[in-house]
Scaffold this motif. Structure first.
Motif, PDB file in Angstrom:
ATOM      1  N   ALA A  15       0.830  -1.207   0.000  1.00 12.43           N
ATOM      2  CA  ALA A  15       0.000   0.000   0.000  1.00 12.43           C
ATOM      3  C   ALA A  15       0.863   1.255   0.000  1.00 12.43           C
ATOM      4  CB  ALA A  15      -0.926  -0.012   1.212  1.00 12.43           C
ATOM      5  N   GLU A  16       1.960   1.199   0.713  1.00 10.57           N
ATOM      6  CA  GLU A  16       2.835   2.366   0.821  1.00 10.57           C
ATOM      7  C   GLU A  16       3.526   2.701  -0.500  1.00 10.57           C
ATOM      8  OE1 GLU A  16       3.044  -0.379   2.730  1.00 10.57           O
ATOM      9  OE2 GLU A  16       2.462   0.286   4.723  1.00 10.57           O
ATOM     10  N   LEU A  17       3.799   1.699  -1.323  1.00  7.41           N
ATOM     11  CA  LEU A  17       4.539   1.917  -2.567  1.00  7.41           C
ATOM     12  C   LEU A  17       3.650   2.207  -3.771  1.00  7.41           C
ATOM     13  CD1 LEU A  17       7.292  -0.839  -2.251  1.00  7.41           C
ATOM     14  CD2 LEU A  17       7.494   1.617  -1.793  1.00  7.41           C
ATOM     15  N   SER A  18       2.375   1.953  -3.647  1.00  8.06           N
ATOM     16  CA  SER A  18       1.459   2.157  -4.765  1.00  8.06           C
ATOM     17  C   SER A  18       1.290   3.640  -5.078  1.00  8.06           C
ATOM     18  CB  SER A  18       0.095   1.557  -4.423  1.00  8.06           C
ATOM     19  OG  SER A  18      -0.820   1.815  -5.458  1.00  8.06           O
ATOM     20  N   ASP A  19       0.980   3.950  -6.341  1.00 12.20           N
ATOM     21  CA  ASP A  19       0.712   5.348  -6.694  1.00 12.20           C
ATOM     22  C   ASP A  19      -0.757   5.719  -6.480  1.00 12.20           C
ATOM     23  OD1 ASP A  19      -0.701   4.294  -8.884  1.00 12.20           O
ATOM     24  OD2 ASP A  19       0.882   4.778 -10.311  1.00 12.20           O
ATOM     25  N   ASP A  38      -7.365   9.924  -8.350  1.00  9.25           N
ATOM     26  CA  ASP A  38      -6.196   9.756  -7.494  1.00  9.25           C
ATOM     27  C   ASP A  38      -6.711   9.531  -6.077  1.00  9.25           C
ATOM     28  OD1 ASP A  38      -3.938  10.009  -5.857  1.00  9.25           O
ATOM     29  OD2 ASP A  38      -3.020  11.513  -7.148  1.00  9.25           O
ATOM     30  N   MET A  39      -6.616   8.304  -5.603  1.00 11.53           N
ATOM     31  CA  MET A  39      -7.132   7.974  -4.272  1.00 11.53           C
ATOM     32  C   MET A  39      -6.254   8.551  -3.167  1.00 11.53           C
ATOM     33  SD  MET A  39      -8.411   4.087  -5.032  1.00 11.53           S
ATOM     34  CE  MET A  39      -9.061   3.761  -3.395  1.00 11.53           C
ATOM     35  N   LYS A  40      -4.995   8.757  -3.454  1.00  9.93           N
ATOM     36  CA  LYS A  40      -4.070   9.330  -2.478  1.00  9.93           C
ATOM     37  C   LYS A  40      -4.303  10.833  -2.324  1.00  9.93           C
ATOM     38  CE  LYS A  40       0.894   9.512  -1.485  1.00  9.93           C
ATOM     39  NZ  LYS A  40       2.216   9.063  -1.975  1.00  9.93           N
ATOM     40  N   ALA A  41      -4.597  11.493  -3.423  1.00 11.14           N
ATOM     41  CA  ALA A  41      -4.793  12.947  -3.416  1.00 11.14           C
ATOM     42  C   ALA A  41      -5.996  13.295  -4.293  1.00 11.14           C
ATOM     43  CB  ALA A  41      -3.533  13.646  -3.910  1.00 11.14           C
ATOM     44  N   ALA A  89      -6.659   3.962   5.136  1.00  9.52           N
ATOM     45  CA  ALA A  89      -6.744   2.711   5.898  1.00  9.52           C
ATOM     46  C   ALA A  89      -5.663   1.738   5.438  1.00  9.52           C
ATOM     47  CB  ALA A  89      -8.131   2.092   5.739  1.00  9.52           C
ATOM     48  N   SER A  90      -5.502   1.622   4.136  1.00 12.08           N
ATOM     49  CA  SER A  90      -4.505   0.695   3.585  1.00 12.08           C
ATOM     50  C   SER A  90      -3.094   1.054   4.021  1.00 12.08           C
ATOM     51  CB  SER A  90      -4.582   0.683   2.057  1.00 12.08           C
ATOM     52  OG  SER A  90      -5.823   0.179   1.633  1.00 12.08           O
ATOM     53  N   THR A  91      -2.772   2.332   3.983  1.00 16.58           N
ATOM     54  CA  THR A  91      -1.413   2.731   4.351  1.00 16.58           C
ATOM     55  C   THR A  91      -1.215   2.729   5.866  1.00 16.58           C
ATOM     56  OG1 THR A  91      -2.026   5.073   4.141  1.00 16.58           O
ATOM     57  CG2 THR A  91      -0.969   4.034   2.238  1.00 16.58           C
ATOM     58  N   ILE A  93      -2.636   0.561   7.934  1.00 18.83           N
ATOM     59  CA  ILE A  93      -2.472  -0.854   8.285  1.00 18.83           C
ATOM     60  C   ILE A  93      -1.144  -1.365   7.741  1.00 18.83           C
ATOM     61  CG2 ILE A  93      -3.370  -3.188   7.957  1.00 18.83           C
ATOM     62  CD1 ILE A  93      -6.190  -1.866   7.760  1.00 18.83           C
ATOM     63  N   GLY A  94      -0.827  -0.961   6.514  1.00 21.84           N
ATOM     64  CA  GLY A  94       0.407  -1.399   5.872  1.00 21.84           C
ATOM     65  C   GLY A  94       0.236  -2.727   5.158  1.00 21.84           C
ATOM     66  N   GLY A  95       1.269  -3.135   4.495  1.00 19.97           N
ATOM     67  CA  GLY A  95       1.232  -4.401   3.773  1.00 19.97           C
ATOM     68  C   GLY A  95       0.489  -4.292   2.461  1.00 19.97           C
ATOM     69  N   TYR A  96      -0.139  -5.393   2.079  1.00 22.08           N
ATOM     70  CA  TYR A  96      -0.860  -5.465   0.808  1.00 22.08           C
ATOM     71  C   TYR A  96      -2.334  -5.146   1.029  1.00 22.08           C
ATOM     72  CZ  TYR A  96       3.377  -7.896  -0.590  1.00 22.08           C
ATOM     73  OH  TYR A  96       4.684  -8.227  -0.836  1.00 22.08           O
ATOM     74  N   SER A  97      -2.842  -4.166   0.310  1.00 25.16           N
ATOM     75  CA  SER A  97      -4.216  -3.707   0.537  1.00 25.16           C
ATOM     76  C   SER A  97      -5.246  -4.803   0.288  1.00 25.16           C
ATOM     77  CB  SER A  97      -4.519  -2.483  -0.327  1.00 25.16           C
ATOM     78  OG  SER A  97      -4.435  -2.798  -1.698  1.00 25.16           O
ATOM     79  N   TRP A  98      -4.962  -5.741  -0.603  1.00 23.92           N
ATOM     80  CA  TRP A  98      -5.934  -6.806  -0.878  1.00 23.92           C
ATOM     81  C   TRP A  98      -5.996  -7.821   0.264  1.00 23.92           C
ATOM     82  CZ3 TRP A  98      -1.354  -6.355  -3.545  1.00 23.92           C
ATOM     83  CH2 TRP A  98      -0.446  -7.394  -3.408  1.00 23.92           C
TER      84      TRP A  98
END
Length: 156
Positions: A15-19, A38-41, A89-91, A93-98
């Motif tokens: 999740a942290e590395l995804s754009d 853009d879900m991040k921004a 939430a994904s970032t 928690i960390g790891g893989y969002s799926w």
């Protein structure tokens, strides 16, 4: 999540590395845009005089109350708020969002408890209800996008 896992199944993205871009590369050459969403921004995916600008808010304070004749009352425009909550939430928690936030959102959507005309608040509460060990992170994600939403907006 598909993009995070599917671009290179041997090396999936955390999740942290995804754009966190949706529809990357959709715009014609010369259009000032990175993606459709853009879900991040939220609100920053595109801005071009030919296609307009990305109107998605990422926080409840910027919710756009629109008439039903425009985007069915803003369902697509305002989807930036829960999209951003999912990113957060994904970032958090960390790891893989799926494997983390994805199943929580999926359970909320498929639990049979989500009404067709559910409010943002009801959906947020369903994700919190399905958060199990990640309840604190899910609550924090919703808090960062303006949850709990004001009583005057419960109908939305």
């Amino acid at each position: 999540m598909i993009k995070q896992w599917g671009n290179d199944p041997a090396n999936p993205q955390t999740a942290e590395l995804s754009d966190w871009l949706i529809g990357e590369g959709i715009w014609a050459k010369g259009v000032n845009g990175r993606a459709l969403r853009d879900m991040k921004a939220p609100g920053t995916a595109y801005n071009d005089e030919r296609v307009g600008s990305d109107r998605q808010p990422g926080h409840w304070k910027n919710f756009q109350k629109l008439p039903l004749s425009e985007d069915k009352g803003g369902v697509h425009i305002n989807s930036g708020i829960p999209n951003h909550a999912f990113y957060l939430a994904s970032t958090l928690i960390g790891g893989y969002s799926w494997q983390t936030a994805g199943p929580i959102w999926y359970k909320a959507l498929t639990s049979g408890k989500l009404r067709q005309n559910a409010s943002f608040k009801e959906f947020a509460e369903l994700t919190i209800l399905n958060a199990d060990d990640h309840e604190d992170k899910i609550k924090e994600a919703w808090k960062r996008v303006g949850y709990p939403f004001g009583e005057a907006r419960d109908e939305l």
